[in-house]
Design an enzyme around this catalytic site. Structure first.
Site, mmCIF file in Angstrom:
data_model
loop_
_atom_site.group_PDB
_atom_site.id
_atom_site.type_symbol
_atom_site.label_atom_id
_atom_site.label_comp_id
_atom_site.label_asym_id
_atom_site.label_seq_id
_atom_site.Cartn_x
_atom_site.Cartn_y
_atom_site.Cartn_z
ATOM 1 N N ASN A 180 0.805 -1.220 0.000
ATOM 2 C CA ASN A 180 0.000 0.000 0.000
ATOM 3 C C ASN A 180 0.843 1.278 0.000
ATOM 4 O O ASN A 180 0.288 2.373 0.044
ATOM 5 C CB ASN A 180 -0.963 0.019 1.188
ATOM 6 C CG ASN A 180 -0.269 0.008 2.537
ATOM 7 O OD1 ASN A 180 0.958 0.068 2.630
ATOM 8 N ND2 ASN A 180 -1.044 -0.081 3.604
ATOM 9 N N LYS A 181 2.166 1.146 -0.051
ATOM 10 C CA LYS A 181 3.030 2.322 -0.062
ATOM 11 C C LYS A 181 3.173 2.875 -1.486
ATOM 12 O O LYS A 181 2.728 2.266 -2.454
ATOM 13 C CB LYS A 181 4.399 1.980 0.513
ATOM 14 C CG LYS A 181 4.353 1.501 1.970
ATOM 15 C CD LYS A 181 3.688 2.523 2.882
ATOM 16 C CE LYS A 181 3.854 2.191 4.354
ATOM 17 N NZ LYS A 181 3.115 0.969 4.764
#
Length: 378
Positions: A180-181
């Site tokens: 999710n980065k």
């Protein structure tokens, strides 16, 4: 279901991973590891990068590398991921918590000096969700009291503070490359520093502290190595960082505009006087007038096929730490409110505009007159 996050892997990822497989270099000995370290360190204006297996490992390596000792106190936000406090505690150090700023959701830097004691050795800065911590204030406090600065910039790759890259401040900084980065290696992380000696120590600790003769160890280290496969993904993702950052900001600005007429939602500012929001995720906090909490809002959105995630739960309210006798009787009202009334909506890199419009429609229906009463007890 519209997912809360989905990465984009349509660049050179397949090509570089295939190169690893074809060459046989799939372990941490492969050439992509050093390349990823060099290129990411250059991107955030650091001299040295030490790639590791995940962001939690990066935090633990940073604290061990700095040589913090049992009993040393580390200032840190209560509103953050548990990895930050766990890394401090596993070293035998003492986390000293600070409440959040109600506007940016970051650590309230105005409270730092009131938490300093003769045992304070470091401050852990954690940039939260989209806007960086006021690093000028951090630097003033650190200089005045002789504190080390650990900068967790996991959510801020590509962000800047007054034009200087997040991750370039303090004595040591860390990143995470969870899916999710802004860029991902599946799992993965990195420690960065300008100090050559500190970098060498972190490299040794990362790799079991081998001495000049293999399998001879004078200190206990860790196996925190990143594989060449992970690094290959990272190199491909880093090539597109500017594109990804622009995409995140476009999504954040669109959500902000489409939801601006909902007085019942408090959203992070588009900018401050030192940074433009990077919108790692798009979060919202329910106004006190809303008669239910975030868990209810998330359940309702889930019934409409909209995935969501809760905000961080404060460290002082974590059962594991309470059971260890930590943070007894401590209260941090801003962080407690954020945890109970905050959540974030789909904002992954692969999210499409049509999906965002569906999310906005569902959120607005959630707060329509007919749907404003709780559907279950909170």
């Amino acid at each position: 279901m519209i997912p809360v996050n989905e990465p984009l892997l349509d660049g050179n990822e397949r090509r570089y991973v295939t190169e690893c497989i074809d060459s046989g270099w799939i372990s941490s000995e492969g050439p992509f590891v050093e390349r990823f370290e060099r290129e990411l360190a250059g991107r955030v204006e650091r001299r040295h990068g030490i790639a590791v297996c995940n962001g939690t490992a990066a935090l633990e390596l940073a604290i061990a590398g700095l040589g913090l000792q049992p009993g040393d106190e580390v200032l840190m936000p209560t509103f953050t991921i548990i990895s930050c406090a766990a890394a401090v505690i596993r070293r035998g150090c003492v986390p000293v918590l600070v409440d959040s700023d109600s506007k940016t959701w970051n650590m309230d830097v105005n409270q730092l000096e009131g938490r300093i004691t003769p045992k304070t050795r470091a401050v852990m800065v954690v940039h939260i969700y989209g806007l960086p911590v006021d690093m000028d204030a951090i630097a003033r406090v650190a200089r005045k009291h002789g504190l080390l600065v650990i900068e967790d910039a996991s959510q801020m790759l590509g962000q800047t503070f007054r034009g200087q890259p997040c991750g370039s401040f303090g004595d040591i900084s860390t990143f995470s490359f969870y899916p999710n980065k802004h860029i991902t290696t599946g799992e993965g992380g990195m420690v960065l520093t300008n100090d050559e000696g500190l970098a060498a120590r972190c490299r040794s600790l990362r790799n079991l502290c081998f001495s000049s003769r293999r399998f001879i160890h004078e200190e206990l280290g860790y196996n925190f190595r990143m594989s060449n496969l992970q690094a290959a993904l990272g190199v491909a993702q880093l090539e597109r960082l500017d594109e990804f950052v622009a995409r995140k900001r476009q999504m954040g600005n669109l959500y902000s505009r489409l939801l601006s007429d909902l007085d019942c939602l408090e959203m992070m500012p588009l900018s401050t006087n030192y940074a433009e929001n990077i919108f790692w995720v798009f979060g919202a906090v329910l106004h006190d007038s809303v008669p239910f909490e975030a868990s209810e809002a998330m359940a309702r959105l889930g019934s409409r096929q909209i995935a969501t995630r809760p905000f961080f739960w404060p460290m002082h309210e974590q059962p594991v730490f309470r059971n260890m006798g930590l943070f007894g009787g401590e209260r941090y009202p801003v962080a407690e409110r954020l945890a109970r009334r905050g959540f974030y909506i789909p904002s992954g890199m692969a999210l499409q505009k049509a999906q965002m419009e569906m999310v906005v429609t569902a959120v607005k229906e959630l707060f329509s007159a007919d749907n404003y009463q709780p559907t279950r007890a909170i």
